[in-house]
Design a protein around this motif. Structure first.
Motif, mmCIF file in Angstrom:
data_model
loop_
_atom_site.group_PDB
_atom_site.id
_atom_site.type_symbol
_atom_site.label_atom_id
_atom_site.label_comp_id
_atom_site.label_asym_id
_atom_site.label_seq_id
_atom_site.Cartn_x
_atom_site.Cartn_y
_atom_site.Cartn_z
ATOM 1 N N GLU A 5 67.217 81.145 3.883
ATOM 2 C CA GLU A 5 68.586 81.096 3.584
ATOM 3 C C GLU A 5 69.224 82.508 4.045
ATOM 4 O OE1 GLU A 5 71.544 80.382 -0.057
ATOM 5 O OE2 GLU A 5 69.283 80.460 -0.575
ATOM 6 N N ASN A 6 70.389 82.360 4.749
ATOM 7 C CA ASN A 6 71.373 83.710 4.955
ATOM 8 C C ASN A 6 72.493 83.451 4.382
ATOM 9 O OD1 ASN A 6 72.970 82.172 6.516
ATOM 10 N ND2 ASN A 6 71.658 82.988 8.402
ATOM 11 N N PRO A 7 73.506 84.540 4.129
ATOM 12 C CA PRO A 7 74.622 84.414 3.464
ATOM 13 C C PRO A 7 75.511 83.173 4.122
ATOM 14 C CG PRO A 7 74.305 86.656 4.184
ATOM 15 C CD PRO A 7 73.206 85.892 4.630
ATOM 16 N N ASN A 8 75.425 82.752 5.180
ATOM 17 C CA ASN A 8 76.096 81.612 5.597
ATOM 18 C C ASN A 8 75.608 80.325 5.448
ATOM 19 O OD1 ASN A 8 78.124 83.580 7.011
ATOM 20 N ND2 ASN A 8 76.712 84.013 8.547
ATOM 21 N N GLY A 9 74.440 80.071 4.727
ATOM 22 C CA GLY A 9 73.712 78.764 4.489
ATOM 23 C C GLY A 9 72.115 78.725 4.993
ATOM 24 N N TYR A 10 71.801 77.606 5.256
ATOM 25 C CA TYR A 10 70.233 77.497 5.437
ATOM 26 C C TYR A 10 70.084 77.420 7.130
ATOM 27 C CZ TYR A 10 69.225 76.543 0.705
ATOM 28 O OH TYR A 10 69.047 76.725 -0.627
ATOM 29 N N VAL A 11 68.998 78.039 7.521
ATOM 30 C CA VAL A 11 68.671 78.053 8.799
ATOM 31 C C VAL A 11 67.142 77.386 9.014
ATOM 32 C CG1 VAL A 11 68.133 79.192 10.920
ATOM 33 C CG2 VAL A 11 70.066 79.945 9.496
ATOM 34 N N GLU A 12 66.971 76.336 9.830
ATOM 35 C CA GLU A 12 65.554 75.797 10.048
ATOM 36 C C GLU A 12 65.448 76.010 11.271
ATOM 37 O OE1 GLU A 12 66.091 71.910 6.781
ATOM 38 O OE2 GLU A 12 66.080 71.592 9.001
ATOM 39 N N VAL A 13 64.140 76.550 11.661
ATOM 40 C CA VAL A 13 63.679 76.656 13.121
ATOM 41 C C VAL A 13 62.455 75.980 13.265
ATOM 42 C CG1 VAL A 13 62.904 78.555 14.674
ATOM 43 C CG2 VAL A 13 64.319 79.259 12.868
ATOM 44 N N THR A 14 62.367 75.294 14.364
ATOM 45 C CA THR A 14 61.200 74.386 14.525
ATOM 46 C C THR A 14 60.113 74.957 15.069
ATOM 47 O OG1 THR A 14 61.748 73.932 16.857
ATOM 48 C CG2 THR A 14 62.841 72.353 15.177
ATOM 49 N N ASN A 15 58.864 74.324 14.777
ATOM 50 C CA ASN A 15 57.600 74.813 15.313
ATOM 51 C C ASN A 15 57.593 74.857 16.848
ATOM 52 O OD1 ASN A 15 56.680 75.430 12.558
ATOM 53 N ND2 ASN A 15 55.817 73.433 12.465
ATOM 54 N N ASN A 16 58.152 73.989 17.260
ATOM 55 C CA ASN A 16 58.293 73.887 18.911
ATOM 56 C C ASN A 16 59.017 75.113 19.467
ATOM 57 O OD1 ASN A 16 57.743 72.620 21.495
ATOM 58 N ND2 ASN A 16 59.982 71.737 21.431
ATOM 59 N N TYR A 17 60.066 75.629 18.856
ATOM 60 C CA TYR A 17 60.606 76.914 19.001
ATOM 61 C C TYR A 17 59.880 78.089 19.077
ATOM 62 C CZ TYR A 17 63.858 80.970 19.145
ATOM 63 O OH TYR A 17 64.405 82.103 19.551
ATOM 64 N N PHE A 18 59.100 78.249 17.955
ATOM 65 C CA PHE A 18 58.141 79.232 17.583
ATOM 66 C C PHE A 18 57.188 79.340 18.659
ATOM 67 C CE2 PHE A 18 59.875 79.876 13.282
ATOM 68 C CZ PHE A 18 60.171 80.929 13.250
ATOM 69 N N SER A 19 56.650 78.167 18.988
ATOM 70 C CA SER A 19 55.378 78.051 19.997
ATOM 71 C C SER A 19 55.824 78.413 21.228
ATOM 72 C CB SER A 19 54.940 76.533 19.892
ATOM 73 O OG SER A 19 54.349 76.177 18.501
ATOM 74 N N ASN A 20 57.063 78.029 21.954
ATOM 75 C CA ASN A 20 57.525 78.327 23.087
ATOM 76 C C ASN A 20 57.928 79.873 23.239
ATOM 77 O OD1 ASN A 20 57.023 75.800 24.417
ATOM 78 N ND2 ASN A 20 58.879 75.082 23.680
ATOM 79 N N LEU A 21 58.454 80.387 22.112
ATOM 80 C CA LEU A 21 58.716 81.781 22.265
ATOM 81 C C LEU A 21 57.506 82.546 22.225
ATOM 82 C CD1 LEU A 21 61.119 83.940 21.773
ATOM 83 C CD2 LEU A 21 60.655 83.796 19.304
ATOM 84 N N GLY A 68 57.728 83.898 2.817
ATOM 85 C CA GLY A 68 58.483 84.307 3.577
ATOM 86 C C GLY A 68 58.339 85.247 4.930
ATOM 87 N N ALA A 69 57.099 85.361 4.942
ATOM 88 C CA ALA A 69 56.584 86.157 6.355
ATOM 89 C C ALA A 69 55.790 85.154 7.150
ATOM 90 C CB ALA A 69 55.939 87.342 6.006
ATOM 91 N N GLN A 101 62.985 90.013 16.354
ATOM 92 C CA GLN A 101 64.438 90.403 17.179
ATOM 93 C C GLN A 101 64.972 89.162 17.193
ATOM 94 O OE1 GLN A 101 66.017 93.259 17.630
ATOM 95 N NE2 GLN A 101 64.375 93.925 16.329
ATOM 96 N N ALA A 102 64.248 88.025 17.621
ATOM 97 C CA ALA A 102 65.006 86.762 18.084
ATOM 98 C C ALA A 102 65.173 85.925 16.490
ATOM 99 C CB ALA A 102 64.157 85.786 18.543
ATOM 100 N N THR A 103 64.433 85.907 15.488
ATOM 101 C CA THR A 103 64.752 85.133 14.352
ATOM 102 C C THR A 103 65.135 85.950 13.196
ATOM 103 O OG1 THR A 103 62.612 85.226 13.591
ATOM 104 C CG2 THR A 103 62.866 83.760 15.348
ATOM 105 N N GLY A 104 64.968 87.211 13.191
ATOM 106 C CA GLY A 104 65.299 88.091 11.854
ATOM 107 C C GLY A 104 64.166 87.862 10.877
ATOM 108 N N LEU A 105 63.233 87.124 11.056
ATOM 109 C CA LEU A 105 62.157 86.988 10.118
ATOM 110 C C LEU A 105 61.074 88.011 10.303
ATOM 111 C CD1 LEU A 105 61.658 83.024 10.462
ATOM 112 C CD2 LEU A 105 63.059 84.265 8.620
ATOM 113 N N LYS A 106 60.423 88.321 9.069
ATOM 114 C CA LYS A 106 59.280 89.323 9.096
ATOM 115 C C LYS A 106 57.899 88.759 9.381
ATOM 116 C CE LYS A 106 57.064 92.819 6.687
ATOM 117 N NZ LYS A 106 56.443 93.173 7.956
ATOM 118 N N VAL A 107 57.421 89.276 10.401
ATOM 119 C CA VAL A 107 56.085 88.799 10.920
ATOM 120 C C VAL A 107 54.865 89.422 10.127
ATOM 121 C CG1 VAL A 107 54.516 88.721 12.703
ATOM 122 C CG2 VAL A 107 56.901 88.019 13.127
#
Length: 118
Positions: A5-21, A68-69, A101-107
């Motif tokens: 969740e961010n201030p504008n709502g919920y964001v869902e990122v697929t596993n396929n996107y992460f796998s390719n990135l 969350g990470a 950088q691409a997602t704003g999520l912590k690794v």
């Protein structure tokens, strides 16, 4: 799928996107020859396909979200004669930076498994 969740709502990122990135980022690192399937029970047909098919960027990438990470597991093959410690340090830093950088999520962790030598 990773949902946050961010201030504008919920964001869902697929596993396929992460796998390719992550796969594209890892393959761009010096010494990495290809991604290797993380499935130990891989069939002969899919093993041959992975050797021949050069567009297997998402193969060998496992992304999990814990508290969350992200935890990223990579299965790769490297070139013979390269410094494995240097390669893995480079991959860990580049993958962590690119995903954050691409997602704003912590690794939180990037685990690199060397499963092949070419």
């Amino acid at each position: 799928m990773v949902k946050f969740e961010n201030p504008n709502g919920y964001v869902e990122v697929t596993n396929n996107y992460f796998s390719n990135l992550v796969g594209n980022t890892a393959r761009s690192c010096f010494g990495v020859t290809r991604m290797v399937s993380s499935n130990p029970y891989q069939t002969i047909k899919s093993a041959i396909k992975s050797k021949v098919d050069m567009d297997n960027t998402g193969e060998g990438v496992i992304v999990k979200s814990v508290n969350g990470a992200l935890i990223i597991d990579l299965h790769i093959a490297v070139s013979y004669g390269v410094n494995i410690n240097a390669i893995t340090d480079s991959i860990v830093n580049k993958v962590r930076y690119t995903v954050e950088q691409a997602t704003g999520l912590k690794v939180s962790r990037v685990n690199v498994h060397i499963d092949g030598l070419n």
